[in-house]
Design a protein around this motif. Structure first.
Motif, PDB file in Angstrom:
ATOM      1  N   TYR A 273       0.828  -1.209   0.000  1.00  0.00           N
ATOM      2  CA  TYR A 273       0.000   0.000   0.000  1.00  0.00           C
ATOM      3  C   TYR A 273       0.859   1.255   0.000  1.00  0.00           C
ATOM      4  N   GLN A 274       1.972   1.235   0.733  1.00  0.00           N
ATOM      5  CA  GLN A 274       2.878   2.379   0.682  1.00  0.00           C
ATOM      6  C   GLN A 274       3.329   2.647  -0.754  1.00  0.00           C
TER       7      GLN A 274
ATOM      8  N   TYR B 114       0.356   3.871  -2.968  1.00  0.00           N
ATOM      9  CA  TYR B 114      -0.064   5.209  -2.515  1.00  0.00           C
ATOM     10  C   TYR B 114       0.917   6.272  -3.017  1.00  0.00           C
ATOM     11  N   LYS B 115       2.195   5.949  -2.980  1.00  0.00           N
ATOM     12  CA  LYS B 115       3.175   6.904  -3.503  1.00  0.00           C
ATOM     13  C   LYS B 115       2.960   7.128  -4.992  1.00  0.00           C
ATOM     14  N   ASP B 116       2.722   6.060  -5.728  1.00  0.00           N
ATOM     15  CA  ASP B 116       2.419   6.212  -7.157  1.00  0.00           C
ATOM     16  C   ASP B 116       1.279   7.195  -7.375  1.00  0.00           C
ATOM     17  N   ALA B 117       0.244   7.065  -6.558  1.00  0.00           N
ATOM     18  CA  ALA B 117      -0.989   7.820  -6.777  1.00  0.00           C
ATOM     19  C   ALA B 117      -0.921   9.254  -6.265  1.00  0.00           C
ATOM     20  N   MET B 118      -0.024   9.525  -5.334  1.00  0.00           N
ATOM     21  CA  MET B 118      -0.078  10.807  -4.651  1.00  0.00           C
ATOM     22  C   MET B 118       1.193  11.658  -4.767  1.00  0.00           C
ATOM     23  N   THR B 119       2.292  11.094  -5.217  1.00  0.00           N
ATOM     24  CA  THR B 119       3.553  11.842  -5.248  1.00  0.00           C
ATOM     25  C   THR B 119       3.971  12.126  -6.684  1.00  0.00           C
ATOM     26  N   PRO B 120       3.990  13.391  -7.088  1.00  0.00           N
ATOM     27  CA  PRO B 120       4.445  13.710  -8.452  1.00  0.00           C
ATOM     28  C   PRO B 120       5.936  13.426  -8.608  1.00  0.00           C
TER      29      PRO B 120
ATOM     30  N   GLN C  54      -8.443  -0.700  -4.398  1.00  0.00           N
ATOM     31  CA  GLN C  54      -8.613  -2.089  -3.970  1.00  0.00           C
ATOM     32  C   GLN C  54      -7.572  -2.466  -2.908  1.00  0.00           C
ATOM     33  N   VAL C  55      -6.345  -1.968  -3.064  1.00  0.00           N
ATOM     34  CA  VAL C  55      -5.314  -2.238  -2.067  1.00  0.00           C
ATOM     35  C   VAL C  55      -5.651  -1.523  -0.760  1.00  0.00           C
ATOM     36  N   ALA C  56      -6.127  -0.275  -0.861  1.00  0.00           N
ATOM     37  CA  ALA C  56      -6.527   0.467   0.338  1.00  0.00           C
ATOM     38  C   ALA C  56      -7.620  -0.281   1.102  1.00  0.00           C
ATOM     39  N   LYS C  57      -8.590  -0.789   0.387  1.00  0.00           N
ATOM     40  CA  LYS C  57      -9.677  -1.538   1.024  1.00  0.00           C
ATOM     41  C   LYS C  57      -9.140  -2.779   1.725  1.00  0.00           C
ATOM     42  N   ALA C  58      -8.186  -3.458   1.093  1.00  0.00           N
ATOM     43  CA  ALA C  58      -7.654  -4.703   1.647  1.00  0.00           C
ATOM     44  C   ALA C  58      -6.888  -4.474   2.942  1.00  0.00           C
ATOM     45  N   VAL C  59      -6.267  -3.296   3.084  1.00  0.00           N
ATOM     46  CA  VAL C  59      -5.492  -3.028   4.302  1.00  0.00           C
ATOM     47  C   VAL C  59      -6.271  -2.173   5.292  1.00  0.00           C
ATOM     48  N   GLY C  60      -7.566  -2.007   5.042  1.00  0.00           N
ATOM     49  CA  GLY C  60      -8.418  -1.328   6.007  1.00  0.00           C
ATOM     50  C   GLY C  60      -8.412   0.185   5.934  1.00  0.00           C
TER      51      GLY C  60
END
Length: 735
Positions: free
Chosen positions: A425-426, A429-435, A492-498
């Motif tokens: 998830y880390q 999440y970095k892919d999605a949020m860090t330019p 989907q990964v966020a959901k899996a890790v709560g």
């Protein structure tokens, strides 16, 4: 199995009918064609997912040139290569060439003529006889293990026999050494052909090799360029190599084993000792044949023509080559921090291609590899800062999006637990949020040399505007849509890790593709930073407005609504196909035939996928419509033959098409068996009349990975006319 050629077509020989799955593989499919836009495959002798592949070298490979091209008439050597696709480069390779008489170093001087009738090519064994007459003909054979190749050269009796070992080419500085007492030639090659494409300079990168001969040397020398050094046993410099000569008066066969490594010469020797502890060529060949039969034999098929069998099993062979193993008996060199680590690693993920179907195929045929493959991507993230787009073996910045997010999400959705979900998830999440660095000061052209890691180019703008603007970032329209799918995967990964709030956030952001829909034109269209529409021809990646109309793999129902509903969407698809806009030779079109399932006209999906399978694939040297791209082209065919396809891979579901054969049996690695039967199936009976899953009526054109893995029977009844099966299916958005 022997293969011969006639009018450019690879045909089975007149030998006995194949009796095992590997005997149906035609390694020449995809090795010939026009220009660079052909299959780009090579007739590899290799283990499944092997680190080093072995092939005859008919030309010197480079980016856009493969080592073997079917129409060539000379062999320059036998190469241990790591080149995964025609548009990628090789790295750390080594080449051997048997010679008679004077030693020739240059490929054009050392080459020998051959004909395809003198070739035998299988995944586990390759042989060829080269030369023009009895005094000059050399018979070469090859087999392989994960990290090593076994070559055997047979010369005319009494000939002055030599083996050339080419460590590096002109302009590449390498090293080579001769140890006559050990019958070894060792060295390294630091070449990475596509090193200019990534941000990392890897000072420790080298492809190491140990070439071990069974026979003692009669003489041996090293060379540098065009000079030989008769009084030296090693040399470091540009274009270096060595040759050993042998006394063939008593034995005219020379056996050679080659260990390869990215860790050290000592590790290359250890790999060789572990995998080839003795000189038993036949035993290694037979073991590799058994390995391929075990893997290919997961699927058995009935009701296929001989051509279809060869296409199917060759496709599986191609799919099971990638990603490539990059670790060596518990250790691996990281091309992301330039050091050696303990663990398992893989490389050669052509992620923009393989996230669509190839990776999904591996979850069925090689589930034992999935945890290690995902963990390898997470190691790359930990060691280099990001999961890669197209590692070869390091960052290359090739293609758009961060589709490693999809590979992670698919593994989690399918229940794989052998990697750290929190670390995963880390990474996503970095892919999605860090330019990326310099995000607003670059246009981020594909294959632009010496740039920082690209990640999601233009993410700064996307977070502000809800789309990537065409006047700021290249390929913006394609990126906006593909990254909307990536956001779905991250959700989907966020959901899996709560991470419930993050899940909702990314699901909402995954609808951002809608910001590019131009209702006046009925197409997706790039936009500028001020909100104005850019040219309809701008902003696309290997496609156009037709190819990218349905790029939201995770929300096809949403696209259908934008187009005015099922009937209007079906009409648009009709126009797409009838107007010649479908480009199955490239991956963004691979799901298009299946889209009719979402428009209330599934019978059109059934007809279209049959048509594509018939027209885009053949048992010929140019039998792949476009570049094979590390198994993706073949994965489409294999899924279509079975009757379903992973249109939204991260969902762990498959949409139904039209099975090509009367039966496919999957002898699953988990010990279960999944049968796909198709009563009344034929080239005319392409339409589904009914479907049951384990005896229960299946009323929607959808099955899950869990249902396949549980075992059972998916039973189709086929007919010559469309039926209303699944026509009333109403899928929900973002399942």
């Amino acid at each position: 199995m022997l293969w011969s050629a006639s009018a450019g077509v690879a045909l089975a020989s007149d030998g006995p009918r194949p009796s095992t799955p590997v005997d149906w593989v035609n390694t020449f499919i995809g090795t010939g064609g026009t220009g660079a836009e052909y299959g780009g495959t090579m007739p590899f002798v290799s283990t499944p997912f092997g680190m080093t592949n072995w092939t005859a070298q008919t030309r010197q490979n480079r980016i856009s040139v493969s080592s073997y091209e079917y129409d060539d008439r000379y062999i320059q050597g036998f190469i241990g290569t790591h080149q995964p696709a025609i548009w990628m480069g090789d790295y750390g390779y080594v080449t051997l060439m048997p010679e008679i008489g004077n030693i020739n170093y240059a490929p054009e001087a050392r080459r020998l003529p051959f004909t395809h009738k003198d070739e035998t090519s299988t995944p586990y064994y390759y042989a060829v006889t080269m030369g023009t007459d009895a005094a000059s003909r050399i018979h070469a054979q090859m087999t392989a293990t994960d990290h090593a190749g076994y070559l055997r050269f047979t010369y005319p009796s009494g000939a002055k026999a030599s083996v050339l070992v080419e460590a590096t080419r002109p302009g590449i500085k390498g090293f080579i050494s001769i140890d006559a007492a050990r019958h070894e030639i060792t060295g390294y090659n630091p070449d990475r052909m596509d090193a200019h494409l990534g941000p990392l300079a890897l000072s420790h990168f080298k492809g190491y090799f140990v070439v071990r001969f069974k026979q003692p040397f009669a003489a041996a020398k090293v060379y540098e360029g065009v000079l030989t050094w008769p009084d030296r046993h090693d040399v470091q410099g540009n274009n270096v190599g060595a040759f050993a000569t042998f006394d063939t008066r008593r034995d005219n066969t020379v056996d050679v084993q080659v260990g390869t490594s990215f860790i050290s010469i000592a590790q290359a020797r250890a790999n060789l000792d572990a995998e080839m502890p003795n000189w038993n060529f036949d035993a290694l060949r037979d073991a590799l044949k058994a390995t391929w039969n075990q893997k290919l034999g997961i699927a058995t098929i009935e009701g296929a023509s001989d051509d279809q069998r060869r296409i199917f099993y060759t496709g599986l062979y191609h799919a099971l080559l990638y990603p490539k193993l990059f670790s060596e008996h518990g250790r691996y060199y990281s091309a992301f921090d330039d050091t050696v680590h303990d663990g398992t690693s893989y490389t050669a993920y052509s992620i923009w291609d393989i996230f669509r179907a190839e990776n999904s195929l591996l979850t069925i045929f090689a589930p034992e590899r999935i945890n290690g493959m995902v963990q390898a991507l997470l190691q790359d993230y930990r060691e280099g800062g990001w999961m890669p787009k197209w590692p070869n073996p390091s960052y290359t910045n090739i293609m758009i999006g961060t589709h490693a997010d999809s590979l992670v999400a698919e593994a989690i959705s399918k229940g794989f637990k052998g990697f750290d979900w929190q670390l995963a998830y880390q990474a996503v999440y970095k892919d999605a949020m860090t330019p990326p660095d310099g995000d607003t000061t670059r246009r981020w052209f594909d294959r632009e040399p010496h740039t920082p890691y690209e990640a999601r180019a233009g993410l700064t703008y996307a977070r502000q505007l809800g789309y990537i603007p065409a006047d700021k970032i290249s390929e913006s329209a394609s990126s906006t849509q593909e990254e909307a799918y990536d956001d779905y995967a991250v959700a989907q990964v966020a959901k899996a890790v709560g991470k419930t709030d993050d899940y909702r956030f990314f699901m909402q952001r995954s609808t951002s593709y809608r910001n590019l829909f131009n209702p006046r034109r009925g197409f997706m269209q790039a936009r500028n930073a001020d909100g104005s529409w850019a040219s309809p021809d701008d902003g696309w990646t290997e496609g156009d407005q037709w190819v990218y109309l349905f790029a939201a793999l995770h929300d096809v129902p949403g696209v259908v609504r934008l187009l005015g509903g099922p009937q209007a969407a079906a009409a648009k698809l009709d126009e797409h196909f009838n107007g010649g806009h479908n480009r199955h030779d490239n991956e963004p079109s691979h799901h298009y035939g299946y889209l009719y399932d979402y428009t209330g006209q599934p019978w059109k999906a059934q007809a279209r996928v049959r048509e594509i399978a018939r027209d885009a694939y053949s048992d010929t040297v140019d039998g792949v419509l476009g570049n094979e791209d590390c198994g993706q082209m073949s994965a489409w065919y294999i899924f279509t033959a079975m009757g379903f396809y992973p249109l939204n891979p991260a969902s762990a579901h498959y949409v139904i098409g039209s099975p090509l054969f009367t039966r496919v049996t999957l002898n699953l690695p988990n010990g279960k068996r999944f049968d796909i039967t198709a009563a009344n199936n034929s080239s005319q009976n392409v339409y589904i009349q009914s479907v049951t899953l384990n005896g229960q009526a299946l009323d929607e054109p959808l099955i899950s990975y869990a249902q396949i893995e549980a075992g059972g029977t998916l039973a189709f009844v086929m007919g010559p006319k469309p039926s209303h099966w699944a026509a009333h299916w109403h899928p929900q958005a973002l399942p």
